[in-house]
Design a protein around this motif. Sequence first.
Motif, short mmCIF file in Angstrom:
data_model
loop_
_atom_site.label_atom_id
_atom_site.label_comp_id
_atom_site.label_asym_id
_atom_site.label_seq_id
_atom_site.Cartn_x
_atom_site.Cartn_y
_atom_site.Cartn_z
N GLY A 162 0.29 4.37 12.51
CA GLY A 162 1.09 3.06 12.96
C GLY A 162 0.66 1.95 12.17
N GLY A 163 0.34 0.76 13.07
CA GLY A 163 0.33 -0.48 12.30
C GLY A 163 -0.85 -0.65 11.24
N LEU A 164 -1.95 -0.19 11.73
CA LEU A 164 -3.15 -0.06 10.62
C LEU A 164 -3.08 1.06 9.85
CD1 LEU A 164 -6.10 -1.26 13.20
CD2 LEU A 164 -4.71 -2.63 11.47
N GLY A 165 -2.85 2.10 10.27
CA GLY A 165 -2.60 3.26 9.40
C GLY A 165 -1.36 3.43 8.44
N ALA A 166 -0.41 2.63 8.69
CA ALA A 166 0.58 2.59 7.61
C ALA A 166 0.22 1.99 6.33
CB ALA A 166 1.98 1.82 8.13
N ALA A 202 -3.16 6.61 -0.51
CA ALA A 202 -2.20 7.29 -1.67
C ALA A 202 -2.33 6.93 -2.88
CB ALA A 202 -0.69 7.85 -0.78
N GLY A 203 -1.65 5.34 -2.91
CA GLY A 203 -1.64 5.11 -4.38
C GLY A 203 -3.22 4.89 -5.09
N ALA A 204 -4.23 4.99 -4.47
CA ALA A 204 -5.48 4.83 -5.02
C ALA A 204 -5.88 6.41 -5.70
CB ALA A 204 -6.51 4.45 -4.25
N GLY A 205 -5.05 7.37 -5.10
CA GLY A 205 -5.45 8.58 -5.67
C GLY A 205 -6.47 9.42 -4.91
N THR A 226 6.65 9.41 2.71
CA THR A 226 6.48 8.39 1.90
C THR A 226 5.21 8.29 0.91
OG1 THR A 226 7.51 6.96 3.60
CG2 THR A 226 5.98 5.77 1.89
N MET A 227 4.14 8.92 1.30
CA MET A 227 2.94 9.03 0.64
C MET A 227 3.34 9.87 -0.52
SD MET A 227 0.15 9.40 3.60
CE MET A 227 -1.20 9.56 2.63
N ARG A 228 4.05 10.90 -0.39
CA ARG A 228 4.29 11.95 -1.31
C ARG A 228 5.13 11.45 -2.44
NH1 ARG A 228 4.87 16.36 3.29
NH2 ARG A 228 2.68 16.95 3.31
N GLU A 229 5.97 10.51 -1.71
CA GLU A 229 7.13 10.16 -2.92
C GLU A 229 6.18 8.82 -3.80
OE1 GLU A 229 10.06 8.48 -0.33
OE2 GLU A 229 11.03 10.09 -0.07
N LEU A 230 5.19 8.25 -3.18
CA LEU A 230 4.57 7.15 -3.95
C LEU A 230 3.34 7.90 -4.63
CD1 LEU A 230 3.51 4.37 -4.38
CD2 LEU A 230 1.70 4.64 -2.45
N ASN A 231 3.04 9.02 -4.59
CA ASN A 231 2.12 9.93 -5.47
C ASN A 231 1.99 11.20 -5.11
OD1 ASN A 231 -0.06 10.72 -6.93
ND2 ASN A 231 -1.58 9.25 -6.14
#
Length: 413
Positions: A43-47, A54-57, A96-101
Motif C-alpha cells: 500500500g502507501g508505505l509498501g509501494a 527491488a531497485g537496490a537488488g 512492477t518490481m519484476r519489470e524494474l529488476n
Amino acid sequence: MTVPPDFSPLEYKLYGRQMILPELGQSGQQKLKDARVAVIGAGGLGAPALLYLAGAGVGTVVLIDDDEVEISNLHRQVIHSFARVGTPKADSAAQTMRELNPTITVQVIKERLTGANADSLLQGATVLVDGSDNFATRYTASRTASRAGIPHVWGAILGFDAQMSVFWNGRAPVYEDLYPVEPAPGSVPNCATAGVIGALAGVVGTSMAMETIKLITGVGQPLTGQVGYYTGLTGRWEYIPLVASPREPAKTSKAPEPKLDERPTLDEPQNATQGLVQGTSQIATQQPKNLSDISNIFRVGEASPYGLDITFDDYFDSGDFAGVPLIDVREPHEFEALSIPGAINLLLSVIESVGENRSIDQEIERVLPEKLAAYALYCAAGVRSRTAAQKLLTLGYGNLYSLEGGLSAWLAR
C-alpha cells in the motif's frame, strides 16, 4: 576465505552506481543479493519501499498483502496503475518490481499476516518491513520479529504527518515500547477516514527502504532507540528517544491470532462546542435552509424493513429515503474538508452534550425539529453516526438511521 562476489554483467549495470560507493562496494551489494526481506503491505508505505528494495537488488522479497487495488489507492500507492484496479495488490506490485529488476525473486503471499501464519511466512527473513495499516497486524508483526530476532522496520502516516522507527528485540526497543497497549477499535484515525497527502507515503516509504538497506549491509546507523517524526507541512524530521522496557524473553509458541474486525478507524469524538452546526455544502442546491419547512419528511412505518444501520444504496437508490435529511456528525474541520453534498453538520460531541446547555439543546432542535421525522446520520466510517443515533433515540427521536461505512463508503460508490 572470502567468497568472491557473484554478479552477472546485467547486475553490474544495474547496481554499478551504488557499488562504487566505498561504504557499500561489492561486498555490500552481495549482502543485498543474499538477503530475504519480508514486506507487509503493498500500500502507501509498501509501494515505494518495494520499488526501492527491488531497485537496490534485494535478492528475495516476500510480499504479503491480501487486498486489491482500488482507485482511491493510486494517489499514494505508486507501484500500481489504473489498469490494475481490481487486481490483487501483491500481484500488481510483484509485476512492477519484476519489470524494474528482472534479476530479483518476488514471492507473493496473498494472505493477511496473522498469528497463525506469521512464523512460517517470516521464516528465514533478514529484515521485516512493516507497511501495514492496522494495529492487529502491527502487533503480530512485532511479536513475530521479536521471536525471530530480526529487525522490524516500521512506519505510519496520516494527514501530513508520519512516524518511523527500527525495532529490534534484544538490541533495541520494540513496537510495544512505543505503544504498550493496542488501541480500542474506533479510537485511532486511519488514512481512509482522516485522509493523507500522497507524497508523504513516498517520503516515509523510501526512508524505510533506506533503513532496510543499512540493516542488511551494515552501512551507517539504523534508526533504533528513537522515533522519527516527520511533518510535510514544514518538511522537517524530529527524533525522540525511545527506551526499551523490561520484558520476558519472546516465547517460541505462536501468538494468538488477532481478530480481523479489530481494525482502527477514525471515529473518536472530539470536544467541540464552537461552531455547533455547519451550513450545507456550497455545491448543494436541494437541501432546504430550514428543515422545519420540509413538508414531505419521510416517516418510516412500523413495517419498515430497515434497521438502525442502512447502506448508501438504501439511502440514494431505494427511493424510500427521498427527502430524508442527511446529517454529518463529524467535527467541523472534517466537514469543511470533504462532505456529502446537501449534508448538514451537527457534531456528535454536541449531541452527547444535550441537557448541559440550553443553547446546545436549541441547536439540536433547530437541525432536528421533528422527533417523529426520519434522519440519516453519517460520519467517517460509521461508528460516530451510530453512537449519535443511539443517543438521539434516548431523547425521543424515533426514526434514525446510521449510514454504514460513512464517508469512506460514499467515496467508494
